[in-house]
Motif scaffolding. Structure first.
Motif, PDB file in Angstrom:
ATOM      1  N   LYS A   1       2.242   8.454   2.328  1.00  0.00           N
ATOM      2  CA  LYS A   1       3.594   8.545   2.885  1.00  0.00           C
ATOM      3  C   LYS A   1       3.826   9.928   3.506  1.00  0.00           C
ATOM      4  O   LYS A   1       4.369  10.040   4.610  1.00  0.00           O
ATOM      5  N   ALA A   2       3.412  10.974   2.816  1.00  0.00           N
ATOM      6  CA  ALA A   2       3.589  12.329   3.339  1.00  0.00           C
ATOM      7  C   ALA A   2       2.813  12.515   4.642  1.00  0.00           C
ATOM      8  O   ALA A   2       3.314  13.139   5.588  1.00  0.00           O
ATOM      9  N   LEU A   3       1.595  11.983   4.703  1.00  0.00           N
ATOM     10  CA  LEU A   3       0.807  12.071   5.934  1.00  0.00           C
ATOM     11  C   LEU A   3       1.493  11.316   7.072  1.00  0.00           C
ATOM     12  O   LEU A   3       1.566  11.805   8.198  1.00  0.00           O
ATOM     13  N   ARG A   4       2.004  10.136   6.762  1.00  0.00           N
ATOM     14  CA  ARG A   4       2.707   9.339   7.776  1.00  0.00           C
ATOM     15  C   ARG A   4       3.925  10.100   8.286  1.00  0.00           C
ATOM     16  O   ARG A   4       4.144  10.216   9.497  1.00  0.00           O
ATOM     17  N   GLU A   5       4.701  10.652   7.371  1.00  0.00           N
ATOM     18  CA  GLU A   5       5.900  11.388   7.765  1.00  0.00           C
ATOM     19  C   GLU A   5       5.563  12.663   8.527  1.00  0.00           C
ATOM     20  O   GLU A   5       6.305  13.064   9.424  1.00  0.00           O
ATOM     21  N   SER A   6       4.432  13.283   8.211  1.00  0.00           N
ATOM     22  CA  SER A   6       4.037  14.506   8.928  1.00  0.00           C
ATOM     23  C   SER A   6       3.729  14.219  10.397  1.00  0.00           C
ATOM     24  O   SER A   6       3.804  15.104  11.239  1.00  0.00           O
TER      25      SER A   6
ATOM     26  N   ASN B   1       5.470  11.933  11.965  1.00  0.00           N
ATOM     27  CA  ASN B   1       6.721  11.312  12.425  1.00  0.00           C
ATOM     28  C   ASN B   1       6.551   9.842  12.770  1.00  0.00           C
ATOM     29  O   ASN B   1       7.076   9.365  13.775  1.00  0.00           O
ATOM     30  N   LEU B   2       5.800   9.138  11.926  1.00  0.00           N
ATOM     31  CA  LEU B   2       5.592   7.705  12.132  1.00  0.00           C
ATOM     32  C   LEU B   2       6.452   6.913  11.162  1.00  0.00           C
ATOM     33  O   LEU B   2       6.620   7.312  10.004  1.00  0.00           O
ATOM     34  N   THR B   3       6.973   5.806  11.619  1.00  0.00           N
ATOM     35  CA  THR B   3       7.647   4.879  10.723  1.00  0.00           C
ATOM     36  C   THR B   3       6.578   4.041  10.020  1.00  0.00           C
ATOM     37  O   THR B   3       5.420   4.013  10.451  1.00  0.00           O
ATOM     38  N   GLN B   4       6.986   3.346   8.992  1.00  0.00           N
ATOM     39  CA  GLN B   4       6.048   2.451   8.330  1.00  0.00           C
ATOM     40  C   GLN B   4       5.568   1.374   9.301  1.00  0.00           C
ATOM     41  O   GLN B   4       4.400   1.002   9.285  1.00  0.00           O
ATOM     42  N   MET B   5       6.457   0.899  10.143  1.00  0.00           N
ATOM     43  CA  MET B   5       6.092  -0.132  11.108  1.00  0.00           C
ATOM     44  C   MET B   5       5.072   0.394  12.112  1.00  0.00           C
ATOM     45  O   MET B   5       4.101  -0.301  12.444  1.00  0.00           O
ATOM     46  N   GLN B   6       5.258   1.612  12.593  1.00  0.00           N
ATOM     47  CA  GLN B   6       4.306   2.195  13.540  1.00  0.00           C
ATOM     48  C   GLN B   6       2.931   2.356  12.898  1.00  0.00           C
ATOM     49  O   GLN B   6       1.909   2.089  13.531  1.00  0.00           O
TER      50      GLN B   6
ATOM     51  N   GLN C   1      -0.668   0.645  13.921  1.00  0.00           N
ATOM     52  CA  GLN C   1      -1.872   1.449  14.161  1.00  0.00           C
ATOM     53  C   GLN C   1      -3.048   0.956  13.320  1.00  0.00           C
ATOM     54  O   GLN C   1      -4.187   0.985  13.760  1.00  0.00           O
ATOM     55  N   LEU C   2      -2.756   0.535  12.101  1.00  0.00           N
ATOM     56  CA  LEU C   2      -3.809   0.107  11.176  1.00  0.00           C
ATOM     57  C   LEU C   2      -4.071  -1.394  11.246  1.00  0.00           C
ATOM     58  O   LEU C   2      -4.956  -1.895  10.567  1.00  0.00           O
ATOM     59  N   ASN C   3      -3.268  -2.073  12.035  1.00  0.00           N
ATOM     60  CA  ASN C   3      -3.393  -3.526  12.192  1.00  0.00           C
ATOM     61  C   ASN C   3      -3.220  -4.260  10.854  1.00  0.00           C
ATOM     62  O   ASN C   3      -4.008  -5.138  10.493  1.00  0.00           O
ATOM     63  N   ILE C   4      -2.195  -3.828  10.118  1.00  0.00           N
ATOM     64  CA  ILE C   4      -1.820  -4.484   8.871  1.00  0.00           C
ATOM     65  C   ILE C   4      -0.321  -4.758   8.918  1.00  0.00           C
ATOM     66  O   ILE C   4       0.382  -4.261   9.792  1.00  0.00           O
ATOM     67  N   SER C   5       0.186  -5.508   7.961  1.00  0.00           N
ATOM     68  CA  SER C   5       1.608  -5.841   7.965  1.00  0.00           C
ATOM     69  C   SER C   5       2.455  -4.677   7.441  1.00  0.00           C
ATOM     70  O   SER C   5       1.967  -3.809   6.702  1.00  0.00           O
ATOM     71  N   LEU C   6       3.720  -4.700   7.814  1.00  0.00           N
ATOM     72  CA  LEU C   6       4.670  -3.722   7.307  1.00  0.00           C
ATOM     73  C   LEU C   6       4.741  -3.804   5.783  1.00  0.00           C
ATOM     74  O   LEU C   6       4.755  -2.770   5.108  1.00  0.00           O
ATOM     75  N   ASN C   7       4.754  -4.999   5.244  1.00  0.00           N
ATOM     76  CA  ASN C   7       4.801  -5.156   3.786  1.00  0.00           C
ATOM     77  C   ASN C   7       3.581  -4.553   3.108  1.00  0.00           C
ATOM     78  O   ASN C   7       3.674  -4.028   2.000  1.00  0.00           O
ATOM     79  N   HIS C   8       2.431  -4.613   3.780  1.00  0.00           N
ATOM     80  CA  HIS C   8       1.207  -4.023   3.234  1.00  0.00           C
ATOM     81  C   HIS C   8       1.366  -2.504   3.138  1.00  0.00           C
ATOM     82  O   HIS C   8       1.032  -1.888   2.113  1.00  0.00           O
ATOM     83  N   VAL C   9       1.879  -1.882   4.201  1.00  0.00           N
ATOM     84  CA  VAL C   9       2.099  -0.423   4.191  1.00  0.00           C
ATOM     85  C   VAL C   9       3.069  -0.063   3.068  1.00  0.00           C
ATOM     86  O   VAL C   9       2.822   0.874   2.292  1.00  0.00           O
ATOM     87  N   LYS C  10       4.170  -0.786   2.980  1.00  0.00           N
ATOM     88  CA  LYS C  10       5.154  -0.501   1.932  1.00  0.00           C
ATOM     89  C   LYS C  10       4.528  -0.627   0.541  1.00  0.00           C
ATOM     90  O   LYS C  10       4.757   0.218  -0.331  1.00  0.00           O
ATOM     91  N   ALA C  11       3.739  -1.674   0.341  1.00  0.00           N
ATOM     92  CA  ALA C  11       3.103  -1.896  -0.961  1.00  0.00           C
ATOM     93  C   ALA C  11       2.113  -0.779  -1.291  1.00  0.00           C
ATOM     94  O   ALA C  11       2.020  -0.349  -2.451  1.00  0.00           O
ATOM     95  N   LEU C  12       1.383  -0.284  -0.302  1.00  0.00           N
ATOM     96  CA  LEU C  12       0.446   0.814  -0.534  1.00  0.00           C
ATOM     97  C   LEU C  12       1.190   2.092  -0.897  1.00  0.00           C
ATOM     98  O   LEU C  12       0.819   2.808  -1.832  1.00  0.00           O
ATOM     99  N   GLU C  13       2.243   2.401  -0.152  1.00  0.00           N
ATOM    100  CA  GLU C  13       2.998   3.633  -0.395  1.00  0.00           C
ATOM    101  C   GLU C  13       3.693   3.618  -1.752  1.00  0.00           C
ATOM    102  O   GLU C  13       3.925   4.665  -2.339  1.00  0.00           O
TER     103      GLU C  13
END
Length: 95
Positions: A13-18, A20-25, A29-41
């Motif tokens: 999450k800190a890397l993503r925010e550094s 300035n990317l949203t979870q959706m962005q 980029q990673l070609n995964i779902s938004l829910n997947h990013v949220k679950a990982l974070e």
């Protein structure tokens, strides 16, 4: 030292925010779902090996940092590299 999925998610999450990317962005980029990013974070889901490698490459960080939070070995390598550069620059001046 053990893998802590909560801390790993926080680093992601800190890397993503550094960047300035949203979870959706990031998901795009990673070609995964938004829910997947949220679950990982939020450590509700673990990384596959392929995905953790892709995330590490995307953010240009080591796997040791992403998974374990280790930065010491890279800083030691960087200081040794700087010392070697200084030696080579001195030798170059002497030539």
């Amino acid at each position: 030292m053990r893998f802590d999925p909560v801390e790993c998610g926080k680093r992601m999450k800190a890397l993503r925010e550094s960047k300035n990317l949203t979870q959706m962005q990031l998901a795009e980029q990673l070609n995964i779902s938004l829910n997947h990013v949220k679950a990982l974070e939020h450590a509700r889901r673990l990384f596959s090996i392929d995905l953790v490698i892709e995330i590490s490459a995307f953010f240009d960080v080591s796997l040791d940092y992403l998974l374990l939070g280790k930065t010491q070995s890279t800083s030691k390598a960087a200081s040794e590299l700087n010392a070697a550069i200084e030696i080579l620059e001195r030798i170059k001046k002497e030539l």
